[in-house]
Design a protein around this motif. Structure first.
Motif, PDB file in Angstrom:
ATOM      1  N   ARG A  45       0.844  -1.200   0.000  1.00 24.36           N
ATOM      2  CA  ARG A  45       0.000   0.000   0.000  1.00 24.36           C
ATOM      3  C   ARG A  45       0.883   1.256   0.000  1.00 24.36           C
ATOM      4  N   LEU A  46       1.924   1.231   0.817  1.00 20.24           N
ATOM      5  CA  LEU A  46       2.843   2.371   0.846  1.00 20.24           C
ATOM      6  C   LEU A  46       3.532   2.543  -0.499  1.00 20.24           C
ATOM      7  N   ARG A  47       3.939   1.449  -1.107  1.00 25.19           N
ATOM      8  CA  ARG A  47       4.586   1.559  -2.423  1.00 25.19           C
ATOM      9  C   ARG A  47       3.623   2.111  -3.465  1.00 25.19           C
ATOM     10  N   LEU A  76       8.811  -5.481  -6.836  1.00 22.78           N
ATOM     11  CA  LEU A  76      10.271  -5.521  -6.816  1.00 22.78           C
ATOM     12  C   LEU A  76      10.795  -5.862  -5.424  1.00 22.78           C
ATOM     13  N   ASP A  77      11.950  -6.543  -5.371  1.00 19.15           N
ATOM     14  CA  ASP A  77      12.573  -6.752  -4.072  1.00 19.15           C
ATOM     15  C   ASP A  77      13.172  -5.428  -3.599  1.00 19.15           C
ATOM     16  N   ALA A  78      13.587  -5.401  -2.342  1.00 23.05           N
ATOM     17  CA  ALA A  78      14.048  -4.141  -1.747  1.00 23.05           C
ATOM     18  C   ALA A  78      15.220  -3.511  -2.500  1.00 23.05           C
ATOM     19  N   PRO A  79      16.244  -4.274  -2.896  1.00 23.27           N
ATOM     20  CA  PRO A  79      17.339  -3.633  -3.637  1.00 23.27           C
ATOM     21  C   PRO A  79      16.892  -3.026  -4.963  1.00 23.27           C
ATOM     22  N   ALA A  80      16.038  -3.740  -5.711  1.00 19.85           N
ATOM     23  CA  ALA A  80      15.571  -3.216  -6.993  1.00 19.85           C
ATOM     24  C   ALA A  80      14.696  -1.983  -6.786  1.00 19.85           C
ATOM     25  N   TRP A  81      13.848  -2.017  -5.747  1.00 20.64           N
ATOM     26  CA  TRP A  81      13.035  -0.835  -5.427  1.00 20.64           C
ATOM     27  C   TRP A  81      13.937   0.355  -5.121  1.00 20.64           C
ATOM     28  N   GLY A  82      15.011   0.111  -4.410  1.00 16.81           N
ATOM     29  CA  GLY A  82      15.935   1.185  -4.063  1.00 16.81           C
ATOM     30  C   GLY A  82      16.666   1.759  -5.258  1.00 16.81           C
ATOM     31  N   ARG A  83      16.740   0.997  -6.341  1.00 10.13           N
ATOM     32  CA  ARG A  83      17.428   1.485  -7.546  1.00 10.13           C
ATOM     33  C   ARG A  83      16.514   2.259  -8.480  1.00 10.13           C
ATOM     34  N   LEU A  84      15.233   2.299  -8.209  1.00  7.50           N
ATOM     35  CA  LEU A  84      14.306   2.986  -9.108  1.00  7.50           C
ATOM     36  C   LEU A  84      14.648   4.466  -9.230  1.00  7.50           C
ATOM     37  N   ARG A  85      14.588   4.960 -10.454  1.00  2.04           N
ATOM     38  CA  ARG A  85      14.757   6.379 -10.743  1.00  2.04           C
ATOM     39  C   ARG A  85      13.607   6.758 -11.668  1.00  2.04           C
TER      40      ARG A  85
END
Length: 365
Positions: free
Chosen positions: A305-307, A338-347
């Motif tokens: 939901r937050l995402r 997405l897993d956490a690392p991939a989410w963190g790479r989003l631009r």
């Protein structure tokens, strides 16, 4: 009255935005648009595939015609909007600069507007309550004493009623007297789901110390979402979670938690926001609420939901208009998964909502 997923209630206005940068005193012409926190949420939710209704009052004038037509074009039911022959539709002018800059100017012409005359007596209560979620905003409480009374009435505990969603939406210009905004805290305490910015809580109520301090000030809502700008957002959800170590809750739209559960265990979930190339912050809070509500209606876990809230907000942040189209559900579902690392790479850059490439390739910089 037809039953819908979400009803929103509040004022919308015709917006005039300069055709080029500059002070309001200097720009020669303006483009016409629409603006309103609650109708923005309704339009975004409709774009996400939900049945929505907007309830309000507008004048029996051309601006009222324009608002109704534009909002209906987004797929929102406007049949419960009353036309007022004695009061005008509100309008406002703003500069193109972002609200966060000192150069931003906003001039409202909403005093005595049709929407400010909304009251318990003249709002179609059946149309308001025929929904799974009723979404309200603190802006409405500032419009007039009768609007404040209406919100107090709609947030009163009622068996079998819709889930009450409340976005604090503190606007300092609407609360000129020190201490007046305390009414927003009282209204938030009566809601089931509350959205508030960490900066809003400090400015409106003097609450500092981050998300935990805000939760201490607001223990009553079953779900509290504290937004912290580009850093991310924290959700506090009361009740049992699904599975060991899961980050989901069992809050069900249409079935608010009884007050007796206020002391139950509260679970905290923080989700960072993706990195976004910001064009304008206008409308981002409304978009976040729509994304979070959409995922809530679908019964998704709190983290998702937050995402969804972050992605809907990113759509608004990367557009220049008050009301930006959210990403398609399929596109958003892929990003949310997405897993956490991939989410963190989003631009996410302007135009990202149209991208249908692999999730990790969504407009990288």
């Amino acid at each position: 009255m037809e039953y819908v997923d979400v009803v929103t209630l509040g004022e919308s206005m015709v917006t005039f935005v300069p055709t080029r940068p500059g002070r309001l005193a200097d720009v020669p012409s303006f483009d016409r648009a629409i603006g309103g926190a609650e109708s923005n949420v309704a339009c975004a939710l409709a774009a996400l595939g939900h049945a929505t209704r907007w309830v309000s009052r507008v004048g029996a004038d051309g601006f009222g015609d324009h608002l109704l037509a534009r909002i209906a074009d987004h797929g929102v039911d406007v049949s419960a909007v009353h036309r007022d022959p004695a009061r005008p539709t509100g309008i406002y002018f703003r500069t193109g600069a972002d609200r966060a800059t000192g150069a931003h100017e906003v001039v409202y012409y909403r005093a005595g507007s049709a929407a400010s005359a909304m009251s318990v007596a003249d709002v179609d209560q059946a149309a308001v309550r025929a929904c799974r979620v009723l979404h309200l905003s603190g802006i409405t409480a500032a419009l007039s004493p009768q609007c404040r009374e209406l919100l107090w009435h709609l947030t009163a505990p009622r068996a079998g009623g819709p889930l009450i969603s409340f976005d604090v939406n503190f606007r300092p210009a609407l609360w000129p007297e020190r201490g007046e905004a305390a009414v927003l805290l009282e209204l938030a305490r009566r809601a089931d789901l509350v959205f508030v910015g960490a900066d809003e809580a400090e400015d409106a109520w003097g609450v500092t110390g981050g998300a935990e301090a805000i939760r201490e000030a607001l223990p009553e809502p079953g779900v509290l979402v504290v937004k912290d700008g580009e850093r991310g957002a924290t959700a506090f959800a009361r009740g049992p979670l699904e599975g060991a170590g899961a980050d989901t809750d069992t809050v069900t739209p249409g079935a608010p938690e009884p007050a007796a559960t206020v002391g139950a265990v509260t679970h905290r979930v923080f989700e960072p926001a993706p990195r976004v190339h910001v064009v304008s912050t206008i409308g981002a809070g409304d978009a976040f609420a729509a994304g979070f509500l959409s995922a809530t209606l679908r019964g998704l876990p709190v983290r998702q939901r937050l995402r969804y809230g972050h992605l809907a907000a990113a759509a608004a942040l990367t557009a220049s208009t008050d009301l930006a189209a959210p990403p398609g559900r399929g596109h958003a579902d892929r990003l949310v998964a997405l897993d956490a690392p991939a989410w963190g790479r989003l631009r996410l850059a302007p135009g990202w909502t149209q991208a249908e490439r692999a999730p990790e390739e969504a407009n990288p910089t």
